[in-house]
Scaffold this active site. Structure first.
Site: not given
Ligand code: PLP
Length: 409
Positions: A119, A213, A241
Site C-alpha cells: 500500500y 516506501d 508516519k
C-alpha cells in the site's frame, strides 16, 4: 477502515487516549495495538508532547523556508544516507506520488512496477491491487483512469520470476520499481533473501529507479529504516508516519542527481501549502532527539513484542492451529491460516477473514483493540509495558479458545 466493515458490528469510537490505551464513549479502556496505523511509536501521549503552546506561539505555518526544516533534512540524511536530498510533504500518499513523478521526470518514461498487497497511499496509481484497506479491484469502477492502469505493472511480492514476466512487457518504458522493503499492509511480510537485491539488479539493468516506501518502516525498524538492515540502497525513499510524532509530515528523497529534476532546479513540480510546516517539523526534531538519546527503546520494544509473539505461539501450539506468528521489532502479526508465514498477497487472500472478524470482536470484549482488518498488523509502542503484553497474551489465549469451542477455527 474506520467504518469497520471488514469485521462487522459497530465501529470503534475513540473519545480519548493516553499511553498505550484508547477509551470508548462509555469510559472503557482498551490496550491499543492500532496505534493510529503506525505513527504512534511512543504511544498516544509521547514524552515530547509538551510546551506545544510555545511551539504554536511561533506561528504554525509560514510559507517560507525555515532553519528547522534544513536541520531536520540534515538529521534524516544522517540516518538514511541514500536520501542525499529530500523534500517534505504533509502525508505519505503525497510523498510516494511525488517520488513516482520525479522518477518519471528523471527517466523520461511512464511505466511503474509495483506489488500486489503493498500500500502506498490513496493516489490513482497506488491503488491498483493494493493492500491495507484499499478495495479497488476494478480500476474503472473506482475512479482510477484506465490510462493510469495501462502504465502500471503489478507483480507478486517475493517473486522475481513474476517480476521478470512483467518487465518483459514494460521493456524500455519502466520509470520505477516501487516496493515496501518490509511489507506491513498484507499483514507483516518479510522479503525473501535476494528479493530486494534482485529488484536492485533489475532496476539497474532496465534503467529504472528503485523506490523504497519506508513510510511504515523508517523509525519503526530503527533509525536507519529497513534499508540499513537489508543493505540494499534504493534511488529514492519515502518516509512518514512516525517521523511527525503523531503530526502530519512525510518526506521523499534520494540521489542528488535525481532530486535535481525537481523545481526550481528542474522541470518537475511538487508542492503543498502545509508541506514541512514548522509545527510538524519541530515535532519531528523532537522525535529524532528522543530516539537518538534513548537507543535502548528499540531493545525494550523488541523484548515486549517478542514476549507477546511467544505468548501467541504457545496458545497456537496448544490448540494445534498451525498458524505462523511473526514479529519484527515492535510489529507482531499472525493470520488465520495454517502453514508458513505470508509471502505474497496470494497467501494473504487465503486467510480466514470470518475467523479474524470473530477474533477482533472477542478481543474487543476483552479490552484489547485490534485493527478492524486482517490486512493490518499489531503495532506496539514504547508505552506498552510487560503488564499490557501479559494482559493481551491472556486475552488472545481466551479469544482463540472461545473461537475453537464455537467451531469458528
Ligand atoms: C507503506 C505506506 N506508504 C504510504 C502510505 C500512505 O501514507 P498516508 O496515509 O500518510 O498518506 C501508507 C499508509 O498507511 C503506508 O503504509
Amino acid at each position: 477502515m474506520r467504518a469497520g466493515r471488514r469485521v462487522g458490528g459497530e465501529p470503534f469510537v475513540c473519545v480519548r487516549a493516553d499511553g498505550p490505551y484508547a477509551y470508548d464513549p462509555d469510559g472503557r479502556r482498551y490496550v491499543d495495538y492500532v496505534m493510529a496505523y503506525g505513527p504512534l511509536l511512543f504511544g498516544h501521549t509521547p514524552p515530547f508532547l509538551r510546551d506545544l503552546d510555545a511551539l504554536a506561539a511561533r506561528g504554525v505555518v509560514y510559507g517560507s523556508t525555515t532553519p528547522d526544516e534544513i536541520a531536520l533534512a540534515e538529521r534524516i540524511r544522517l540516518h538514511v544516507p541514500s536520501m542525499e536530498k529530500l523534500r517534505f510533504t504533509t502525508t505519505g500518499s503525497e510523498a510516494v506520488q511525488s517520488a513516482v513523478r520525479v522518477a518519471r521526470a528523471f527517466t523520461g518514461r511512464d511505466a511503474v512496477l509495483k506489488f500486489s498487497g503493498n500500500y502506498h497511499g490513496h493516489f490513482d496509481l497506488a491503488l491498483q491491487d493494493a493492500g491495507a484497506s484499499a478495495e479497488t479491484p476494478h480500476a474503472e469502477r473506482s475512479g482510477i483512469p484506465r490510462a493510469v492502469v495501462a502504465d502500471l505493472a503489478v507483480a507478486r511480492y517475493n517473486d522475481l520470476d513474476d517480476v521478470d514476466r512483467h518487465l518483459a512487457r514494460t521493456r524500455g518504458r519502466l520509470a520505477a520499481i516501487l516496493v515496501e522493503p518490509v511489507c506491513g499492509n498484507m499483514g507483516l511480510v518479510q522479503t525473501q533473501p535476494g528479493f530486494l537485491e534482485g529488484l536492485r539488479e533489475r532496476a539497474d539493468a532496465t534503467g529504472a529507479l528503485l523506490i523504497f516506501d519506508e513510510i511504515i518502516t523508517w523509525l519503526r525498524l530503527g533509525l536507519g529504516g529497513a534499508q540499513a538492515r537489508i543493505r540494499v540502497t534504493p534511488d529514492l525513499t519515502t518516509v512518514g508516519k512516525i517521523m511527525g510524532g503523531g503530526f502530519p509530515i512525510a518526506a521523499f528523497g534520494g540521489r542528488a542527481d535525481v532530486m535535481a529534476t525537481l523545481a526550481p532546479d528542474g522541470p518537475c513540480f511538487t508542492g503543498g501549502t502545509h508541506a514541512g510546516m514548522p509545527f510538524a517539523v519541530a515535532m519531528a526534531l523532537r522525535v529524532l532527539d528522543h530516539l537518538e538519546r534513548e537507543p535502548q527503546l528499540y531493545r525494550e520494544m523488541d523484548r515486549c513484542a517478542r514476549m507477546l509473539a511467544d505468548g501467541i505461539r504457545t496458545t497456537v501450539r496448544e490448540l494445534g492451529l498451525g498458524y505462523a506468528v511473526v514479529q519484527t521489532e515492535s510489529i507482531v502479526d499472525f493470520k488465520f491460516r495454517a502453514g508458513p508465514p505470508t509471502r505474497s498477497y496470494d497467501d494473504q487472500r487465503r486467510d480466514d477473514q470470518r475467523a479474524y472478524a470473530a477474533f477482533y470482536h472477542a478481543m474487543r470484549a476483552r479490552g484489547v483493540l485490534l485493527p478492524p482488518s486482517h490486512n493490518e498488523v499489531m503495532f506496539l509502542s514504547t508505552a506498552h509495558g510487560d503488564e499490557d503484553v501479559a494482559f493481551t497474551a491472556d486475552a488472545i489465549d481466551g479469544a482463540l479458545r472461545e473461537l475453537r469451542e464455537k467451531g469458528t477455527i
